[in-house]
Every structure is written in structure tokens, then in C-alpha cells.
Design an enzyme around this catalytic site. Sequence first.
Site: not given
Ligand SMILES: *Cc1c(COP(=O)(O)O)cnc(C)c1O
Length: 401
Positions: A120, A197, A200, A223, A359
Site C-alpha cells: 500500500h 503493516d 488488513q 478498519k 492505493c
Molecule cells: C488502509 C491501509 C493502510 C492505510 O491505513 P490508513 O487508515 O489509511 O492510515 C495501509 N496499509 C494497508 C494494507 C491498508 O489496507
Amino acid sequence: MSLPSPWRADFPAFAAFGRDCQTYLDSAATAQKPQAVLDALLGYYAGGAANVHRAQHAPGERATLAFEGARAKVAAWLNADSASQIVFTRGATESLNLLAYGLEHLFAAGEQIAVSALEHHANLLPWQQLAQRRGLELLVLPLDAAGDIDLEQAERLIGPRTRLLAVSQLSNVLGRWQPLEALLALARARGALSVVDGAQGAVHGRHDLQALACDFYVFSAHKLYGPDGLGVLYGRPRALERLRHWQFGGEMVQQADYHEAHFRPAPLGFEAGTPAIGAAIAFGAALDYLEGLDGEAVAAHEAALHARLLAGLRAFDGLRLLAEPHTALASFVVEGVHNADLSQLLAEQGVAVRAGQHCAMPLLRRLGLPGALRVSLGLYSEGDDLERFFAALHHALALLR
Ligand SMILES: *Cc1c(COP(=O)(O)O)cnc(C)c1O
């Protein structure tokens, strides 16, 4: 086999959505919130807002207790050793920017940061910009045919000059769990710091961060059924000690004079200014809500829906999945049809899905696609959502082809 969600009624948004959105299939972008979260958010403000960590008055003490209680809930959720390993940020994006600034001093020109080809933007651009500032090399780990970070190539590419590895746990485009354990073991063996990260990954299943053994883990509350404006940075104590402070102001300072200051350690040292107090408290309520569910039942429901989603998509002629997703989402293109036209026609039928580059522009470019559609599920999604989506997709394709 209509696969109703037993938790649907806990989410007031589904009663509020009118004809313009009867089918919400964009939970990977943000999740709807259970009533318990809304109650906690309103309860904090209606009960009397106060700033944290500074007031001796009763509302201030209440707010501080509730805010620190939320931090403890996050620590417990992740099986962290201590709440001091949990830094609250504005979101996963801010957590990653914090790391890219806070770790900058560790890098010397010519050293490497490794990311993967599926990241992302939030887990690519902060490192890319750090590499530009410090004259570092950004290593982009390639993917294998399935769409996962290629372990053999990673083994070959990650070397003694690689000081940090930053990778996703679960791809927001491909929906595949990445081979994290092996990658983290590789980073450790080469002496590199590791950043996961979990934006998800944190949403699907619970992860024991002591077992996962990464140095840092980040995700966003919104999320995971919590409010927006709040994120988490988890760090191992030894890794947090290496972070330099990056934003300066109240709350994060221990001693200040006109010409010098001393700063607090994590977590407060990395929470300059007034934090998102109400959001943190409401996120604590989201975790309480999730704790109260039968995790196995949630996983089974999501798995059954996901299987239904994949089977339904496969029945469409000319529809191609970008990869074989493991969970929660599916990204696809339809031959001869532009993804934006398709999502527009779906939106007009009250079906919310995501179209575009998710993204992850470099990944879509690598796949040779201008964009793709993504359908994503939450624990409140149900079979009828999928049936309405399939009917709308059928109708849209009949118009477009
Ligand atoms: C949504 C997402 C992000 C960023 O999250 P934010 O809430 O927009 O800061 C980073 N990495 C992944 C894999 C995402 O799905």
C-alpha cells in the site's frame, strides 16, 4: 444457504442505509461501527470531555483512566507484554511515517530498506522518501506467480546492507496472507529491523505479536470496527528505544527550557499534543465488542461468505481475479470493461464496491492494469449482500457489453 450474519443488527448503519446503498461491500476501505462503539464515543463526550494526563480534576482523571484503559485493551488484544508498547497515532499511515522519521538516524548512505512489490502507498512512500533523504537504496521484493512475496528472491536480495524490512501481513489488493514468519526470520538473521503493516491483517483473525516476533506492527482502528482518526504503533521495547522523537509539543516532554528539552519514552513521548481521546475510548469498546464474539464463528462466517463470493465471481464470463485471495476480499477485472464504468453502474444500483488502484499504483502497473474492482467483506456482511451484488453486476455487464 442465505448466510445471514448473526451480528448484523449490532451495526446501526445497515438500518440507516437507504436505497442509495443497500449493499456495502467496501469494508477493506473502512468498516461500519457497532452500536457499542457509538455509545462509547457519545458517552465520553456527553459525560464531560477532559484532557488526559494533566488535570487533577475528576473529569480529567476519568478521561485519563478510560484512555489508558483503552491502551491496555489494545495491548491485551495483541498479546503485548505491556501497555507501554502501544503508541496511539492518527492511523496506520501516521504510524509508518512516525517510523520513517523516528528511525532515520539509524541509516547511513548506501544502506538498504526492503519493501515488497505489493505494498500500500502508506508502506511504500514513507520509506521511499526516507531513502531519498538519506541516499539509501529501496529494495523492492518481487512477487511469485501466486502474488506473494517471493521467498527465494527475498533470501537472495536481503543482505547485510539491508537495515529494515517493511511488509504487509495481508494484501489489500490481492487478499493473500504473506509469508510473514519466513520473512521475519530472514530479517532477523540478517540483522534488519522489521515493520509489519497490519492494516488488513489485524482485521481478520487475532495475532499474537509475541509469537509473530516483528519489531513494529501498525494498523488503523477504523478498519477494525473502531472510529477513524486513531491508529496503533506496537513496538518491541528494544525497538521502541531506538526511535527518535519526531513531533514535538505538549504531553511528550519531560523537562523543557527555552533552549533545550528532554522527552518522555514511549508511548507518551510519541503522542505529542492532545491525543484522540474519544476515539481511543471508543476503540476500546470495539475490542470489547470483538472479545465478546465467538471468534471461531466469525471466522467460519467470513470463510463461507468468501467462498460464496469467489464461486459467484467465477460464474461470470470474461471475469478475471487478480489473484486467488485467501480471505475477506476479491479483486477482479472484466475483459473489455473499464473498472470505473462498472463501479459507477454498481453504485447506481446501491452497491458499494471499490474501483481503481487501491492505493497500490505500482502493483497495478506491474500487473498491467489501469485499475480493478474490489469487493470486501466484514463480519456483518451476509449472503444477501452477495446476491444483490451479483444481480447488479449481471445487470451492469449487460449494459456495458
Ligand atoms: C488502509 C491501509 C493502510 C492505510 O491505513 P490508513 O487508515 O489509511 O492510515 C495501509 N496499509 C494497508 C494494507 C491498508 O489496507
